[in-house]
Scaffold this motif. Structure first.
Motif, short mmCIF file in Angstrom:
data_model
loop_
_atom_site.label_atom_id
_atom_site.label_comp_id
_atom_site.label_asym_id
_atom_site.label_seq_id
_atom_site.Cartn_x
_atom_site.Cartn_y
_atom_site.Cartn_z
N TYR A 8 0.85 -1.19 0.00
CA TYR A 8 0.00 0.00 0.00
C TYR A 8 0.88 1.25 0.00
O TYR A 8 0.71 2.16 0.80
N LYS A 13 -1.76 2.73 -3.47
CA LYS A 13 -2.69 3.83 -3.16
C LYS A 13 -3.26 4.44 -4.44
O LYS A 13 -4.46 4.71 -4.52
N LEU A 16 -5.96 2.18 -6.04
CA LEU A 16 -7.26 2.21 -5.38
C LEU A 16 -7.98 3.53 -5.61
O LEU A 16 -9.21 3.57 -5.67
N ASP A 17 -7.22 4.61 -5.79
CA ASP A 17 -7.84 5.90 -6.11
C ASP A 17 -8.50 5.85 -7.49
O ASP A 17 -9.50 6.53 -7.73
N HIS A 39 -9.79 3.36 1.77
CA HIS A 39 -10.64 2.98 0.64
C HIS A 39 -11.94 2.43 1.22
O HIS A 39 -11.91 1.59 2.15
N ARG A 41 -14.11 0.25 0.44
CA ARG A 41 -14.42 -1.18 0.39
C ARG A 41 -13.24 -2.04 0.80
O ARG A 41 -13.25 -3.26 0.59
N ALA A 42 -12.23 -1.43 1.38
CA ALA A 42 -11.00 -2.16 1.70
C ALA A 42 -11.06 -2.83 3.07
O ALA A 42 -11.51 -2.24 4.04
#
Length: 259
Positions: A8, A13, A16-17, A39, A41-42
């Motif tokens: 991450y 990062k 996921l953005d 995030h 849904r993480a």
């Protein structure tokens, strides 16, 4: 899709953005205990075993060479397809063999994205004809080489012109510069091999970003490619195109048409 993510940092990062609700139903991130993952849904897995137990549909590795052995190997054995960003790790011949065996035993696929370079499709198509000669030059501004063995070879602060500080094979560069050699390793694996692909690394104070250039000679034809990539916002060592290359691999898993 349920996406698993190993690492991450800047790439993780940024990915996921870029991935929205239409891309992902769920995300499981392998991260250090207490590491916050921003995030909606993480979920965080603190061990490789927990990540594998979550059974993601696809796993993306972007955590460096150590993660390839520690997490990618068992994930492949467990039948989970993996997008491998740290392609330079395959310069270790024993590890490359182990990954192939793990993927075969698990019925999984190890996916090597093109990353910051182009023309991989043509290079891989030419490879079976044999007779390939591939010469790659990687050029980055001096600050992109900080924290690497380049600091011991040249004066990065005092450079006034482009300076070659490494010449060797793709295997040599992947082992000496593991955070900067994924492009060379990708070219080698697609084409002439780790020991036959020639590499030069250059620090250039006038470089605006990360330049990847290579020339191919083959019985089927010759070509040259030069790409001037912009560095990602979070890391001068990483081309922004690398992040979008991984994004493409993820979205190709869902779309009815793949290109």
């Amino acid at each position: 899709m349920h996406l698993g993510l190993v690492g991450y940092g800047n790439i993780g990062k940024s990915l996921l953005d870029l991935l929205g609700a239409e891309d992902l139903a769920r995300v499981t991130v392998l991260a250090r205990p207490g590491k916050a993952v921003a995030h909606p849904r993480a979920e965080v897995a603190e061990t490789t075993e927990a990540l594998i137990a979550a059974r993601p549909d696809l796993l993306v590795e972007c955590a460096g060479h150590a993660a390839v052995r520690e997490t990618v190997l068992p994930a492949l054995k467990a039948g989970i397809d993996v997008v491998l960003v740290s392609i330079g790790a395959l310069s270790d011949a024993a590890l490359e063999t182990a990954l192939h065996r793990a993927a075969q035993d698990g019925g999984a696929m190890l996916i090597l994205p093109a990353g910051a370079i182009g023309g991989i499709d043509l290079l891989a198509a030419m490879a079976p004809a044999g007779g390939l000669e591939v010469r790659y030059t990687g050029t980055k501004p001096p600050q992109a080489w900080r924290g690497t063995p380049a600091e011991d070879r040249i004066d990065l602060d005092g450079l006034t012109e482009a300076t070659v500080f490494f010449s060797g094979t793709a295997r040599d560069v992947a082992q000496a510069f593991p955070k900067n050699a994924n492009v060379a390793a990708t070219l080698a694996l697609a084409g002439a091999g780790m020991d036959a692909t020639q590499v030069e690394l250059v620090a250039d104070p006038t470089a605006a970003g990360n330049r990847h250039a290579y020339a191919v000679t083959s019985p089927l034809g010759d070509y040259e490619i030069r790409i001037d990539n912009r560095a990602s916002n979070g890391n001068a060592k990483t081309s922004a195109a690398t992040i979008y290359s991984v994004l493409r691999e993820i979205r190709n898993r869902k779309g009815p048409v793949v290109i």
